[in-house]
Design a protein around this motif. Structure first.
Motif, PDB file in Angstrom:
ATOM      1  N   PRO A 274       0.834  -1.211   0.000  1.00 24.78           N
ATOM      2  CA  PRO A 274       0.000   0.000   0.000  1.00 24.78           C
ATOM      3  C   PRO A 274       0.865   1.258   0.000  1.00 24.78           C
ATOM      4  O   PRO A 274       1.933   1.289   0.625  1.00 24.78           O
ATOM      5  CB  PRO A 274      -0.790  -0.109   1.304  1.00 24.78           C
ATOM      6  N   ALA A 275       0.395   2.289  -0.689  1.00 27.10           N
ATOM      7  CA  ALA A 275       1.180   3.522  -0.845  1.00 27.10           C
ATOM      8  C   ALA A 275       1.642   4.130   0.481  1.00 27.10           C
ATOM      9  O   ALA A 275       2.821   4.512   0.603  1.00 27.10           O
ATOM     10  CB  ALA A 275       0.385   4.542  -1.661  1.00 27.10           C
ATOM     11  N   PRO A 276       0.778   4.247   1.505  1.00 29.24           N
ATOM     12  CA  PRO A 276       1.250   4.833   2.773  1.00 29.24           C
ATOM     13  C   PRO A 276       2.376   4.018   3.409  1.00 29.24           C
ATOM     14  O   PRO A 276       3.329   4.582   3.953  1.00 29.24           O
ATOM     15  CB  PRO A 276      -0.005   4.811   3.662  1.00 29.24           C
ATOM     16  N   GLU A 277       2.270   2.680   3.326  1.00 27.59           N
ATOM     17  CA  GLU A 277       3.321   1.837   3.895  1.00 27.59           C
ATOM     18  C   GLU A 277       4.613   1.951   3.082  1.00 27.59           C
ATOM     19  O   GLU A 277       5.717   1.979   3.644  1.00 27.59           O
ATOM     20  CB  GLU A 277       2.864   0.373   3.944  1.00 27.59           C
ATOM     21  N   ALA A 278       4.456   2.038   1.753  1.00 24.76           N
ATOM     22  CA  ALA A 278       5.630   2.190   0.886  1.00 24.76           C
ATOM     23  C   ALA A 278       6.368   3.485   1.206  1.00 24.76           C
ATOM     24  O   ALA A 278       7.605   3.512   1.273  1.00 24.76           O
ATOM     25  CB  ALA A 278       5.214   2.166  -0.580  1.00 24.76           C
ATOM     26  N   ALA A 279       5.599   4.565   1.408  1.00 24.94           N
ATOM     27  CA  ALA A 279       6.212   5.857   1.751  1.00 24.94           C
ATOM     28  C   ALA A 279       6.939   5.777   3.087  1.00 24.94           C
ATOM     29  O   ALA A 279       8.019   6.348   3.260  1.00 24.94           O
ATOM     30  CB  ALA A 279       5.140   6.946   1.796  1.00 24.94           C
ATOM     31  N   LYS A 280       6.356   5.021   4.036  1.00 25.37           N
ATOM     32  CA  LYS A 280       6.975   4.852   5.360  1.00 25.37           C
ATOM     33  C   LYS A 280       8.281   4.068   5.245  1.00 25.37           C
ATOM     34  O   LYS A 280       9.301   4.430   5.842  1.00 25.37           O
ATOM     35  CB  LYS A 280       6.002   4.136   6.295  1.00 25.37           C
ATOM     36  N   ILE A 281       8.264   3.002   4.457  1.00 28.40           N
ATOM     37  CA  ILE A 281       9.458   2.173   4.271  1.00 28.40           C
ATOM     38  C   ILE A 281      10.578   2.986   3.625  1.00 28.40           C
ATOM     39  O   ILE A 281      11.727   2.949   4.059  1.00 28.40           O
ATOM     40  CB  ILE A 281       9.134   0.927   3.412  1.00 28.40           C
ATOM     41  N   VAL A 282      10.220   3.733   2.580  1.00 29.82           N
ATOM     42  CA  VAL A 282      11.212   4.551   1.879  1.00 29.82           C
ATOM     43  C   VAL A 282      11.794   5.615   2.805  1.00 29.82           C
ATOM     44  O   VAL A 282      13.003   5.870   2.806  1.00 29.82           O
ATOM     45  CB  VAL A 282      10.590   5.199   0.620  1.00 29.82           C
TER      46      VAL A 282
END
Length: 300
Positions: A274-282
């Protein structure tokens, strides 16, 4: 007491000034203050040393191209024109401030108080002409830029940045953890230690991990042969020439970090994250505590 002949050539002046500045590396500013009861005249970190000497070197080159070869010939107007050209090329507030600080430090060291006073006097008026912010920009084709680098050690360094998103200063401190299939950056920006995993529930980057491991071993061998400082110093000039050769806009070595984070975000999304999780990981892999920084970089 340190002194440079007022009629010295600019190249010579820069050489002796840089040697003087680096006396502070490894010594605390407080120690210098307690010893001399005044502000330190040295530079105390390698990153600032390389940044300031690089800026001053560019200024010296610009002066020579404009017929100014000796220290006593330099006027504040030359500083003003040099900076204005950077402003015209859309440099950010931060970049202009750093350039002004580096040149002020240089002219303080060579005892050109007249130029220092004018830099101080016009400081705010000058940097406020620059654009606010300044997005880090990745290369359109980073692999092509790397291939155009002349020296093998620089290719190794660039590949490590592209595969891990490492800041230039973190590459040497990188630890490859075989068992965990992860990369650890010790004492990164802000003194934090950060870790990136090359195997998670969305992606398996085992091949990339093996490549990073191989490249890090190569870099360590180059460092033993040539020293980290000589490799790093020559890297920027080589990178500039490589960009010129392939028609890329030069964005420094930080561009490889932007490329990594953008590619990482897109790969996570592609594999169902999911986009929010991807942004958090990055954001976490970039070493930033704010998720919006991941959003900032992935647009680079």
């Amino acid at each position: 007491m340190f002194k440079v002949n007022e009629k010295a050539g600019l190249t010579y002046a820069l050489k002796v000034v840089s040697s003087f500045w680096r006396q502070g590396i490894g010594v605390s500013k407080r120690e210098i203050y307690l010893r001399n009861n005044r502000r330190t005249p040295f530079i105390h970190s390698w990153s600032t040393f390389h940044r300031y000497t690089g800026i001053t070197k560019d200024f010296v080159k610009w002066c020579k191209e404009n017929g100014v070869n000796r220290l006593h010939q330099v006027r504040y107007e030359h500083v003003q024109r040099f900076i204005q050209e950077k402003i015209d090329r859309k440099s950010s507030h931060r970049t202009i401030k750093t350039n002004l600080s580096a040149l002020k430090k240089f002219f303080e060291t060579v005892k050109r108080r007249d130029v220092v006073m004018e830099i101080d006097k016009n400081y705010q008026k000058t940097y406020t002409q620059a654009r606010i912010g300044g997005r880090a920009i990745g290369y359109a084709n980073p692999e092509r830029v790397i291939e155009a680098l002349k020296k093998e050690e620089h290719k190794v360094l660039a590949q490590l940045q592209l595969l891990t998103g490492a800041r230039i200063g973190d590459v040497k401190k990188m630890e490859v953890k075989e068992l965990e299939k992860s990369i650890v950056f010790h004492k990164s920006k802000g003194g934090r230690t950060r870790e990136i995993s090359l195997k998670d529930k969305y992606t398996d980057r085992t091949k990339e991990f093996e490549k990073v491991k191989e490249l890090k071993e190569q870099l360590d061998r180059y460092i033993e042969q040539k020293s980290w400082n000589s490799i790093r110093t020559g890297y920027y000039a080589d990178l500039k020439q490589a960009c010129k050769k392939v028609g890329e806009r030069y964005s420094g070595s930080h561009a490889f970090r932007v490329n990594y984070l953008k590619n990482r975000y897109e790969n996570l999304i592609k594999n169902g994250c999911p986009a929010p999780e991807a942004a958090k990981i990055v954001s976490e892999e970039a070493g930033h505590s704010r998720e919006e920084m991941g959003e900032y970089y992935r647009k680079g």
